[in-house]
Design a protein around this motif. Structure first.
Motif, PDB file in Angstrom:
ATOM      1  N   ASN A  42       0.821  -1.213   0.000  1.00  0.00           N
ATOM      2  CA  ASN A  42       0.000   0.000   0.000  1.00  0.00           C
ATOM      3  C   ASN A  42       0.854   1.262   0.000  1.00  0.00           C
ATOM      4  O   ASN A  42       0.541   2.239   0.666  1.00  0.00           O
ATOM      5  CB  ASN A  42      -0.933   0.028   1.221  1.00  0.00           C
ATOM      6  CG  ASN A  42      -2.008  -1.021   1.123  1.00  0.00           C
ATOM      7  OD1 ASN A  42      -2.165  -1.666   0.097  1.00  0.00           O
ATOM      8  ND2 ASN A  42      -2.754  -1.201   2.183  1.00  0.00           N
ATOM      9  N   ASP A 125     -18.749   4.752   3.434  1.00  0.00           N
ATOM     10  CA  ASP A 125     -17.936   4.314   2.296  1.00  0.00           C
ATOM     11  C   ASP A 125     -17.933   2.798   2.125  1.00  0.00           C
ATOM     12  O   ASP A 125     -17.267   2.257   1.242  1.00  0.00           O
ATOM     13  CB  ASP A 125     -16.498   4.815   2.432  1.00  0.00           C
ATOM     14  CG  ASP A 125     -15.834   4.387   3.741  1.00  0.00           C
ATOM     15  OD1 ASP A 125     -16.380   3.507   4.442  1.00  0.00           O
ATOM     16  OD2 ASP A 125     -14.762   4.936   4.074  1.00  0.00           O
ATOM     17  N   LEU A 127     -16.661   0.488   4.061  1.00  0.00           N
ATOM     18  CA  LEU A 127     -15.545  -0.226   4.671  1.00  0.00           C
ATOM     19  C   LEU A 127     -15.942  -0.819   6.020  1.00  0.00           C
ATOM     20  O   LEU A 127     -16.793  -0.271   6.724  1.00  0.00           O
ATOM     21  CB  LEU A 127     -14.349   0.705   4.860  1.00  0.00           C
ATOM     22  CG  LEU A 127     -13.680   1.249   3.595  1.00  0.00           C
ATOM     23  CD1 LEU A 127     -12.593   2.255   3.963  1.00  0.00           C
ATOM     24  CD2 LEU A 127     -13.095   0.113   2.758  1.00  0.00           C
ATOM     25  N   THR A 128     -15.335  -1.950   6.350  1.00  0.00           N
ATOM     26  CA  THR A 128     -15.507  -2.545   7.665  1.00  0.00           C
ATOM     27  C   THR A 128     -14.439  -1.984   8.581  1.00  0.00           C
ATOM     28  O   THR A 128     -13.254  -2.042   8.271  1.00  0.00           O
ATOM     29  CB  THR A 128     -15.374  -4.076   7.595  1.00  0.00           C
ATOM     30  OG1 THR A 128     -16.372  -4.595   6.708  1.00  0.00           O
ATOM     31  CG2 THR A 128     -15.556  -4.700   8.974  1.00  0.00           C
ATOM     32  N   TRP A 129     -14.861  -1.436   9.714  1.00  0.00           N
ATOM     33  CA  TRP A 129     -13.957  -0.732  10.624  1.00  0.00           C
ATOM     34  C   TRP A 129     -14.213  -1.224  12.039  1.00  0.00           C
ATOM     35  O   TRP A 129     -15.348  -1.552  12.388  1.00  0.00           O
ATOM     36  CB  TRP A 129     -14.228   0.768  10.538  1.00  0.00           C
ATOM     37  CG  TRP A 129     -13.026   1.660  10.544  1.00  0.00           C
ATOM     38  CD1 TRP A 129     -12.617   2.488  11.544  1.00  0.00           C
ATOM     39  CD2 TRP A 129     -12.102   1.853   9.468  1.00  0.00           C
ATOM     40  NE1 TRP A 129     -11.491   3.176  11.156  1.00  0.00           N
ATOM     41  CE2 TRP A 129     -11.148   2.809   9.886  1.00  0.00           C
ATOM     42  CE3 TRP A 129     -11.967   1.303   8.198  1.00  0.00           C
ATOM     43  CZ2 TRP A 129     -10.082   3.221   9.096  1.00  0.00           C
ATOM     44  CZ3 TRP A 129     -10.918   1.708   7.392  1.00  0.00           C
ATOM     45  CH2 TRP A 129      -9.992   2.656   7.848  1.00  0.00           C
ATOM     46  N   TYR A 159      -9.705  -5.556   8.598  1.00  0.00           N
ATOM     47  CA  TYR A 159      -9.913  -4.113   8.652  1.00  0.00           C
ATOM     48  C   TYR A 159      -9.039  -3.293   7.699  1.00  0.00           C
ATOM     49  O   TYR A 159      -9.280  -2.088   7.555  1.00  0.00           O
ATOM     50  CB  TYR A 159      -9.700  -3.621  10.088  1.00  0.00           C
ATOM     51  CG  TYR A 159     -10.710  -4.181  11.068  1.00  0.00           C
ATOM     52  CD1 TYR A 159     -12.079  -4.007  10.854  1.00  0.00           C
ATOM     53  CD2 TYR A 159     -10.306  -4.887  12.190  1.00  0.00           C
ATOM     54  CE1 TYR A 159     -13.012  -4.524  11.746  1.00  0.00           C
ATOM     55  CE2 TYR A 159     -11.231  -5.399  13.091  1.00  0.00           C
ATOM     56  CZ  TYR A 159     -12.580  -5.221  12.867  1.00  0.00           C
ATOM     57  OH  TYR A 159     -13.509  -5.722  13.743  1.00  0.00           O
ATOM     58  N   PRO A 161      -8.151  -1.562   4.512  1.00  0.00           N
ATOM     59  CA  PRO A 161      -8.866  -1.262   3.268  1.00  0.00           C
ATOM     60  C   PRO A 161      -7.969  -1.506   2.059  1.00  0.00           C
ATOM     61  O   PRO A 161      -6.735  -1.384   2.149  1.00  0.00           O
ATOM     62  CB  PRO A 161      -9.189   0.228   3.409  1.00  0.00           C
ATOM     63  CG  PRO A 161      -8.085   0.757   4.263  1.00  0.00           C
ATOM     64  CD  PRO A 161      -7.735  -0.342   5.236  1.00  0.00           C
ATOM     65  N   ARG A 165      -9.373   2.032  -2.136  1.00  0.00           N
ATOM     66  CA  ARG A 165     -10.458   2.591  -1.324  1.00  0.00           C
ATOM     67  C   ARG A 165      -9.927   3.191  -0.027  1.00  0.00           C
ATOM     68  O   ARG A 165     -10.646   3.252   0.962  1.00  0.00           O
ATOM     69  CB  ARG A 165     -11.493   1.501  -1.018  1.00  0.00           C
ATOM     70  CG  ARG A 165     -12.147   0.899  -2.256  1.00  0.00           C
ATOM     71  CD  ARG A 165     -13.113  -0.203  -1.872  1.00  0.00           C
ATOM     72  NE  ARG A 165     -14.187   0.290  -1.027  1.00  0.00           N
ATOM     73  CZ  ARG A 165     -15.029  -0.506  -0.350  1.00  0.00           C
ATOM     74  NH1 ARG A 165     -14.883  -1.826  -0.421  1.00  0.00           N
ATOM     75  NH2 ARG A 165     -15.990   0.012   0.395  1.00  0.00           N
ATOM     76  N   ARG A 166      -8.706   3.657  -0.057  1.00  0.00           N
ATOM     77  CA  ARG A 166      -8.100   4.226   1.146  1.00  0.00           C
ATOM     78  C   ARG A 166      -8.885   5.459   1.593  1.00  0.00           C
ATOM     79  O   ARG A 166      -9.018   6.433   0.840  1.00  0.00           O
ATOM     80  CB  ARG A 166      -6.642   4.598   0.864  1.00  0.00           C
ATOM     81  CG  ARG A 166      -5.927   5.194   2.061  1.00  0.00           C
ATOM     82  CD  ARG A 166      -4.504   5.629   1.703  1.00  0.00           C
ATOM     83  NE  ARG A 166      -3.885   6.249   2.846  1.00  0.00           N
ATOM     84  CZ  ARG A 166      -3.199   5.611   3.781  1.00  0.00           C
ATOM     85  NH1 ARG A 166      -3.029   4.301   3.678  1.00  0.00           N
ATOM     86  NH2 ARG A 166      -2.677   6.255   4.808  1.00  0.00           N
ATOM     87  N   PRO A 167      -9.392   5.472   2.842  1.00  0.00           N
ATOM     88  CA  PRO A 167     -10.211   6.607   3.297  1.00  0.00           C
ATOM     89  C   PRO A 167      -9.341   7.770   3.775  1.00  0.00           C
ATOM     90  O   PRO A 167      -8.177   7.596   4.137  1.00  0.00           O
ATOM     91  CB  PRO A 167     -11.018   6.017   4.451  1.00  0.00           C
ATOM     92  CG  PRO A 167     -10.129   4.956   5.007  1.00  0.00           C
ATOM     93  CD  PRO A 167      -9.376   4.377   3.829  1.00  0.00           C
TER      94      PRO A 167
END
Length: 369
Positions: A42, A125, A127-129, A159, A161, A165-167
């Motif tokens: 990443n 968004d 994503l699972t957080w 968890y 991402p 799809r990086r927030p």
């Protein structure tokens, strides 16, 4: 009051053919496997770049039950998960008013079922957080550092991402959010006198009642995490190198880089390469490899041991061991020839292609008193 899940990892004796954090090999099994598909740095890397090599095989996390951190290089032993500390911890938690559930996971999927309870409500968004306000607390009853790593590895897989799809609320120096704190229940207290496992290094409580108190009343201590491009994680450290049948280190060659510093260009004969987040691999016999690794400083410490031949004024040949060290955000190791054995948090493997580790500052946490 909290709901507490007390998680143990099952063995091959419990479930023949099951996988305990290994993606294919049982606790104590002999099957090696490739790193998880799709794991990338990443954007994190070293001077040579952190690209997934896909070629190094390793027995991951819970392949060994109770003897996972084999620093002496001996083969693993079969074992049953000790139940007494688990029951004692459960009783201590219940006595304090916590609702306790004990779960034995025999596969990655069963670990994931437990971790799903730590999820936050769905994000916009998608994503699972993890839920920072969760009333559920997790205790991992670990017979080895490798078993603890099995759970953290699944937390990262859940968890982290995808890069696409990086927030915006993810720290710039991380690829994962703050992972939920874990209570660590060592299942073999005697190990603290023969080998300093991670719990001993961190000064975590080992008595079941003290572990229960830390989980309910203690504080979360955030620690650095090493991710690698083979799809796994490192909590303590890794030791790369081999020994003959008598235990003497064998020479191998490889390029070792820490950020932009080159510890070995691949021409030097190496006896060992130590990669330290904590201090489990700081020494090799009577040789100090790592100076003072700190799992909270946001850096990885790396050392290579190189035999250097010198001659006295009378022409006598002498061999001394030169230790080269560096600290940085990331390290890469590229073996030059064949396969090189290694231990990573006690899990055995063979390195045949480039492997990169990088630091995720403060990514995971433990409950401490």
């Amino acid at each position: 009051m909290y709901d507490v899940v007390l998680l143990t990892l099952g063995s091959e004796r419990d479930a023949p053919g099951g996988a305990c954090g290994s993606g294919g090999a049982c606790c104590g099994g002999a099957t090696a496997h490739e790193g998880d598909a799709g794991a990338t740095a990443n954007g994190a890397g070293t001077g040579a770049g952190a690209t997934a090599d896909g070629g190094a095989t390793a027995r991951d996390a819970a392949d060994v039950c109770g003897t996972g951190d084999r620093h002496d290089g001996k083969a693993g032993e079969r074992c049953d998960t000790p139940r007494v500390p688990v029951l004692a911890c459960a009783d201590a938690l219940t006595a304090r008013g916590a609702r306790v559930e004990t779960v034995t996971a025999r596969s990655d999927a069963e670990i994931d079922e437990v971790l799903a309870r730590l999820d936050a409500p769905p994000r916009p968004d998608g994503l699972t957080w993890p839920d920072p306000d969760s009333k559920i607390r997790l205790v991992v009853a670990a017979a080895s550092d490798a078993q603890l790593r099995a759970v953290v590895r699944r937390l990262v897989r859940r968890y982290a991402p995808p890069p696409s799809r990086r927030p915006d609320d993810l720290p710039g120096n991380r690829t994962v959010p703050d992972l939920p704190p874990i209570g660590v229940l060592p299942l073999d207290p005697a190990r603290s006198t023969t080998h300093r496992d991670l719990a001993a290094q961190l000064g975590l409580p080992r008595d079941p009642a003290a572990v229960a108190a830390a989980v309910l009343d203690g504080t979360a201590r955030r620690l650095d995490l090493l991710r690698n491009d083979g799809g796994s994680v490192t909590l303590d450290g890794a030791l790369i190198g081999a020994a003959d049948d008598s235990g003497r280190p064998l020479h191998w060659r490889g390029r070792v880089e820490v950020d932009d510093a080159v510890l070995s260009n691949g021409d030097d004969p190496l006896l060992a390469c130590a990669i330290g987040n904590a201090g489990g691999y700081a020494r090799l016999d009577d040789v100090t490899l790592l100076g003072d690794p700190d799992p909270t400083d946001g850096r990885v410490e790396v050392a290579v041991a190189v035999p250097v031949v010198t001659r006295s004024a009378l022409g006598r040949k002498r061999v001394r061991l030169e230790v080269r060290r560096a600290r940085g955000r990331a390290v890469s190791v590229l073996p030059r020839e064949g396969k090189v054995p290694f231990l990573d948090d006690g899990a055995e493997g063979e390195l045949s292609r480039k492997r990169s580790w990088w630091t995720e500052p403060g990514a995971w946490a433990v409950w401490t008193s």
